[in-house]
Scaffold this active site. Structure first.
Site, mmCIF file in Angstrom:
data_model
loop_
_atom_site.group_PDB
_atom_site.id
_atom_site.type_symbol
_atom_site.label_atom_id
_atom_site.label_comp_id
_atom_site.label_asym_id
_atom_site.label_seq_id
_atom_site.Cartn_x
_atom_site.Cartn_y
_atom_site.Cartn_z
ATOM 1 N N ARG A 114 0.950 -1.027 -0.013
ATOM 2 C CA ARG A 114 -0.081 -0.049 0.027
ATOM 3 C C ARG A 114 0.779 1.665 -0.210
ATOM 4 O O ARG A 114 0.557 2.266 -0.595
ATOM 5 C CB ARG A 114 -1.038 0.146 1.254
ATOM 6 C CG ARG A 114 -1.867 -1.175 1.302
ATOM 7 C CD ARG A 114 -3.224 -0.652 1.083
ATOM 8 N NE ARG A 114 -4.260 -1.642 0.801
ATOM 9 C CZ ARG A 114 -5.049 -1.721 1.772
ATOM 10 N NH1 ARG A 114 -5.592 -1.100 2.838
ATOM 11 N NH2 ARG A 114 -6.120 -2.875 1.409
ATOM 12 N N ASP B 73 -15.779 11.429 9.232
ATOM 13 C CA ASP B 73 -14.676 10.606 8.741
ATOM 14 C C ASP B 73 -13.243 11.376 8.929
ATOM 15 O O ASP B 73 -13.457 12.620 8.981
ATOM 16 C CB ASP B 73 -14.778 10.203 7.199
ATOM 17 C CG ASP B 73 -13.903 9.060 6.924
ATOM 18 O OD1 ASP B 73 -14.849 8.029 6.825
ATOM 19 O OD2 ASP B 73 -12.821 9.148 6.816
HETATM 20 C C1 LIG Z 1 -14.643 0.846 5.433
HETATM 21 S S1 LIG Z 1 -14.935 2.458 5.637
HETATM 22 C C2 LIG Z 1 -16.658 2.331 6.419
HETATM 23 C C3 LIG Z 1 -17.876 2.988 5.688
HETATM 24 C C4 LIG Z 1 -19.170 2.890 6.455
HETATM 25 N N1 LIG Z 1 -19.184 3.126 7.681
HETATM 26 C C5 LIG Z 1 -19.562 1.445 5.834
HETATM 27 O O1 LIG Z 1 -19.533 0.665 6.822
HETATM 28 O O2 LIG Z 1 -19.773 1.143 4.870
HETATM 29 C C6 LIG Z 1 -13.743 3.095 6.844
HETATM 30 C C7 LIG Z 1 -13.734 4.491 7.130
HETATM 31 O O3 LIG Z 1 -13.100 4.529 8.414
HETATM 32 C C8 LIG Z 1 -12.524 5.912 8.355
HETATM 33 N N2 LIG Z 1 -11.455 5.792 9.454
HETATM 34 C C9 LIG Z 1 -10.332 5.006 9.741
HETATM 35 N N3 LIG Z 1 -9.577 5.481 10.815
HETATM 36 C C10 LIG Z 1 -10.423 6.679 11.480
HETATM 37 C C11 LIG Z 1 -10.350 7.130 12.300
HETATM 38 N N4 LIG Z 1 -9.517 7.116 13.343
HETATM 39 N N5 LIG Z 1 -11.361 8.279 12.753
HETATM 40 C C12 LIG Z 1 -12.536 8.412 11.811
HETATM 41 N N6 LIG Z 1 -12.824 7.616 10.636
HETATM 42 C C13 LIG Z 1 -11.595 6.623 10.365
HETATM 43 C C14 LIG Z 1 -11.654 5.548 6.716
HETATM 44 O O4 LIG Z 1 -11.346 6.948 6.315
HETATM 45 C C15 LIG Z 1 -12.980 5.010 5.911
HETATM 46 O O5 LIG Z 1 -13.534 6.021 5.373
#
Ligand SMILES: C[S@@+](CC[C@H](N)C(=O)[O-])C[C@H]1O[C@@H](n2cnc3c(N)ncnc32)[C@H](O)[C@@H]1O
Length: 285
Positions: A43, A152
């Site tokens: 990555r 996010d």
């Molecule tokens: C797989 S997506 C989930 C999207 C949605 N909640 C779903 O389940 O379809 C994970 C998201 O978590 C966010 N993320 C990762 N670490 C985070 C943090 N410490 N605080 C807030 N968001 C975070 C990433 O940027 C990403 O957009």
């Protein structure tokens, strides 16, 4: 120290892996074990090349510098996935429907403001699906007051979310019985209606840093993000989320996330990765 060429096939050095894992943990709570070393390599390699760094040493030094704050955000983005979709894990939207129709309807009819949080909302499909569910269940209430907070850590996905425009091929779940509701078709894109967009506020928020608000919510969607955190960080998150849910309100987690002993956080499990905040009188622990 000799610089490691980016395209080196034996992967990332232990020292650079520790730097990246340390930044991911302190910046976003992301826990990376040694087992993830080759994933991290693949990555980050792309990122190192794209940004024109000569080697991993150079990249890591930049990450640790004051000038590297934007890059720390890109690092998190490269290490996590933004995969999401409309009405993903559909059962949670059925739980929300029951909560709104059967438990809370009267309160909103009497003027209480509905508040829902999509924490880690990615490109917004989750928040828009929540808004459409609210309209479906509560459109009979005149002057409904409803607010959805969608947050996010990644500013790039939030930018997409604010546009509220999606390739129609990715928005299949929005065509109910072949009909689009709460959005319109523009060329090959589905665009969210003003009514839906007005309900949602998209904001940048890091779940592992102090939250800049103290308000409570009737429901929180915090799905497919805690999988990146270690147990201690998850427990802190569960406690903080529980503190922001009204008694009787609900918390929905992703398909591979669960709270062990939810009673520790004043919650009880009631469905697939779903928890209800127990009112203080009913709390058992
Ligand atoms: C797989 S997506 C989930 C999207 C949605 N909640 C779903 O389940 O379809 C994970 C998201 O978590 C966010 N993320 C990762 N670490 C985070 C943090 N410490 N605080 C807030 N968001 C975070 C990433 O940027 C990403 O957009």
């Amino acid at each position: 120290m000799t610089a490691i060429p980016v395209l080196e096939t034996d992967g990332i050095s232990d020292g650079n892996f520790r730097i990246i894992a340390g930044i991911a943990k302190s910046y976003a709570g992301i826990s990376l074990s040694e087992k993830k070393k080759s994933l991290v390599y693949s990555r980050i390699c792309r990122r190192v090349r794209q940004e024109g760094f000569g080697c991993f040493d150079e990249y890591c030094a930049f990450l640790m510098s004051e000038a590297g704050s934007d890059e720390r955000q890109h690092l998190v983005s490269a290490l996590t996935t933004n995969v999401t979709s409309f009405y993903r894990e559909k059962h949670h939207f059925s739980y929300l429907e029951s909560l709104l129709r059967q438990q809370l309807y009267g309160r909103f009819e009497r003027g209480e403001e509905l508040r829902i949080w999509s924490a880690a909302c990615s490109s917004g499909e989750e928040a828009y699906s929540i808004a459409m569910t609210v309209i479906k269940c509560l459109s009979t209430i005149p002057h409904l007051k409803a607010k959805i907070l969608a947050t996010d850590i990644d500013s790039d996905v939030l930018q997409q979310a604010r546009l509220g425009s999606y390739a129609s091929i990715e928005a299949e779940a929005l065509f109910e019985d072949g009909v689009l509701t709460s959005c319109r078709l523009e060329d090959d894109r589905v665009v969210m209606s003003e009514k839906i967009r007005e309900m949602i506020r998209f904001r940048r928020l890091n779940l592992v840093e102090p939250w800049p608000f103290s308000s409570c919510f009737h429901a929180i969607f915090c799905r497919n993000v805690a999988i990146y955190f270690d147990r201690e960080t998850q427990d802190r998150l569960w406690g903080n989320l529980s503190a922001r849910i009204f008694p009787g309100g609900e918390l929905y987690l992703g398909h591979s996330e669960r709270i062990a002993h939810p009673e520790r956080f004043g919650m009880e499990s009631f469905g697939h990765n779903a928890y209800r905040k127990v009112s203080s009188g009913r709390r058992r622990s």
